[in-house]
Design a protein around this motif. Structure first.
Motif, PDB file in Angstrom:
ATOM      1  N   ASN A  41       0.778  -1.233  -0.261  1.00 19.71           N
ATOM      2  CA  ASN A  41      -0.028  -0.078   0.027  1.00 19.71           C
ATOM      3  C   ASN A  41       0.927   1.368   0.086  1.00 19.71           C
ATOM      4  O   ASN A  41       1.862   1.402   0.738  1.00 19.71           O
ATOM      5  CB  ASN A  41      -0.831   0.144   1.192  1.00 19.71           C
ATOM      6  CG  ASN A  41      -1.800  -1.054   1.330  1.00 19.71           C
ATOM      7  OD1 ASN A  41      -2.290  -1.559   0.219  1.00 19.71           O
ATOM      8  ND2 ASN A  41      -2.089  -1.835   2.395  1.00 19.71           N
ATOM      9  N   LYS A  43       0.445   5.356   0.395  1.00 22.57           N
ATOM     10  CA  LYS A  43      -0.168   6.290   1.162  1.00 22.57           C
ATOM     11  C   LYS A  43       0.599   7.645   1.298  1.00 22.57           C
ATOM     12  O   LYS A  43       1.856   7.456   1.503  1.00 22.57           O
ATOM     13  CB  LYS A  43      -1.049   6.098   2.245  1.00 22.57           C
ATOM     14  CG  LYS A  43      -1.862   4.965   1.956  1.00 22.57           C
ATOM     15  CD  LYS A  43      -2.929   4.634   3.299  1.00 22.57           C
ATOM     16  CE  LYS A  43      -3.942   3.459   2.934  1.00 22.57           C
ATOM     17  NZ  LYS A  43      -4.784   2.731   4.107  1.00 22.57           N
ATOM     18  N   GLU A  44      -0.137   8.759   1.664  1.00 25.42           N
ATOM     19  CA  GLU A  44       0.685   9.823   1.980  1.00 25.42           C
ATOM     20  C   GLU A  44       1.151   9.672   3.226  1.00 25.42           C
ATOM     21  O   GLU A  44       0.444   9.045   4.139  1.00 25.42           O
ATOM     22  CB  GLU A  44      -0.503  11.135   1.975  1.00 25.42           C
ATOM     23  CG  GLU A  44       0.093  12.464   2.502  1.00 25.42           C
ATOM     24  CD  GLU A  44       1.259  13.198   1.461  1.00 25.42           C
ATOM     25  OE1 GLU A  44       2.078  12.414   1.268  1.00 25.42           O
ATOM     26  OE2 GLU A  44       1.088  14.276   1.340  1.00 25.42           O
ATOM     27  N   PRO A  85      -1.525   4.278  -5.733  1.00 27.55           N
ATOM     28  CA  PRO A  85      -1.532   5.277  -4.675  1.00 27.55           C
ATOM     29  C   PRO A  85      -2.866   5.769  -4.090  1.00 27.55           C
ATOM     30  O   PRO A  85      -3.885   5.952  -4.794  1.00 27.55           O
ATOM     31  CB  PRO A  85      -0.523   6.310  -5.328  1.00 27.55           C
ATOM     32  CG  PRO A  85      -0.097   5.530  -6.419  1.00 27.55           C
ATOM     33  CD  PRO A  85      -0.939   4.531  -6.960  1.00 27.55           C
ATOM     34  N   SER A  86      -3.062   6.122  -2.802  1.00 25.50           N
ATOM     35  CA  SER A  86      -4.079   6.798  -2.412  1.00 25.50           C
ATOM     36  C   SER A  86      -4.230   8.180  -3.078  1.00 25.50           C
ATOM     37  O   SER A  86      -3.297   8.955  -3.664  1.00 25.50           O
ATOM     38  CB  SER A  86      -3.904   6.985  -0.912  1.00 25.50           C
ATOM     39  OG  SER A  86      -3.096   7.854  -0.465  1.00 25.50           O
ATOM     40  N   GLY A  87      -5.293   8.575  -2.891  1.00 24.44           N
ATOM     41  CA  GLY A  87      -5.908   9.959  -3.524  1.00 24.44           C
ATOM     42  C   GLY A  87      -5.032  11.129  -2.866  1.00 24.44           C
ATOM     43  O   GLY A  87      -4.375  11.929  -3.551  1.00 24.44           O
ATOM     44  N   ARG A  90      -1.279  10.909  -4.321  1.00 27.26           N
ATOM     45  CA  ARG A  90      -1.547  11.366  -5.695  1.00 27.26           C
ATOM     46  C   ARG A  90      -1.444  12.779  -5.939  1.00 27.26           C
ATOM     47  O   ARG A  90      -0.628  13.435  -6.774  1.00 27.26           O
ATOM     48  CB  ARG A  90      -2.603  10.673  -6.657  1.00 27.26           C
ATOM     49  CG  ARG A  90      -2.786  10.801  -8.073  1.00 27.26           C
ATOM     50  CD  ARG A  90      -1.888   9.910  -8.594  1.00 27.26           C
ATOM     51  NE  ARG A  90      -0.794  10.491  -9.329  1.00 27.26           N
ATOM     52  CZ  ARG A  90       0.154   9.803  -9.759  1.00 27.26           C
ATOM     53  NH1 ARG A  90       0.319   8.513 -10.086  1.00 27.26           N
ATOM     54  NH2 ARG A  90       1.232  10.440 -10.276  1.00 27.26           N
ATOM     55  N   THR A 132       3.217   3.773   5.028  1.00 29.22           N
ATOM     56  CA  THR A 132       1.966   4.419   5.290  1.00 29.22           C
ATOM     57  C   THR A 132       2.225   4.941   6.719  1.00 29.22           C
ATOM     58  O   THR A 132       3.098   4.640   7.448  1.00 29.22           O
ATOM     59  CB  THR A 132       0.687   3.483   5.396  1.00 29.22           C
ATOM     60  OG1 THR A 132       0.982   2.744   6.550  1.00 29.22           O
ATOM     61  CG2 THR A 132       0.485   2.699   4.075  1.00 29.22           C
TER      62      THR A 132
END
Length: 203
Positions: A41, A43-44, A85-87, A90, A132
């Motif tokens: 995963n 993520k930001e 990638p998570s929003g 991105r 993450t």
């Protein structure tokens, strides 16, 4: 790729909880030639600004600011990931032109489940933590995942991890993968980009 290294002593540091953050993020900031990351995963990830005080209003910023600074120094930056990638990641990525114009390269493979961070070909994190905040211990106590990992400078271990990473990154693992023709949107062996070379260790 299958292998079993011969049994021998290996020097390592065991990490858990915030120990992931305190080991991996400073190593990332100090990179001189390369950072290779593999995660399921993506993520930001917000990290503490080392220049900020505890009372600062903006104590945290995106780890992509760290990547952007490393890209300016011509450090090779790779992230191999399984899920899109998570929003927030991105959007944060798209705001940093130095990264989306080639400073940070992302490649997706749905089979990726390994979690590793290799800095300068000389320091390697291996463990359960995804890239993450909850995984790497960046979140506060009570909001982190239960993760465990190790940090090592063992050359044989790093050579094997880099070899496996490169085999996936370059698409050499695609031919034998059963998902290639049924569940993979963009097999990496169809990429037109040149195959990267494993970085030399820094002295």
């Amino acid at each position: 790729m299958d292998f079993v290294l011969p049994e021998r002593p290996v020097r390592m540091r065991l990490l858990a909880g915030r120990g992931h953050y305190e080991a991996v993020i400073p190593a990332l900031r100090s990179a001189r030639t390369s950072v290779w990351i593999a995660t399921a995963n993506l993520k930001e990830l917000l990290v503490e600004d080392p220049r900020a005080t505890i009372r600062s209003r903006n104590r945290f910023h995106s780890v992509l600011e760290v990547f952007s600074a490393l890209a300016q120094q011509k450090v090779e930056l790779r992230i191999l990931h399984a899920a899109p990638p998570s929003g927030p990641f991105r959007r944060s990525f798209d705001r940093r032109s130095r990264l989306y114009k080639g400073g940070l390269e992302l490649r997706q493979c749905p089979r990726v489940h390994l979690k590793t961070v290799i800095v300068d070909g000389r320091l390697c994190y291996l463990g359960s933590a995804n890239w993450t905040g909850a995984g790497l211990g960046a979140k506060g106590e009570g909001r982190r995942n239960f993760e465990i990992g190790m940090l090592t400078e063992d050359e044989d271990v790093i050579d094997q991890v880099q070899a496996m990473y490169e085999a996936i990154w370059s698409g050499r693992m695609c031919k034998s993968c059963k998902l290639r023709n049924s569940g993979c949107e963009a097999p990496l062996d169809l990429a037109t980009r040149p195959v990267a070379i494993r970085p030399k260790r820094t002295p």
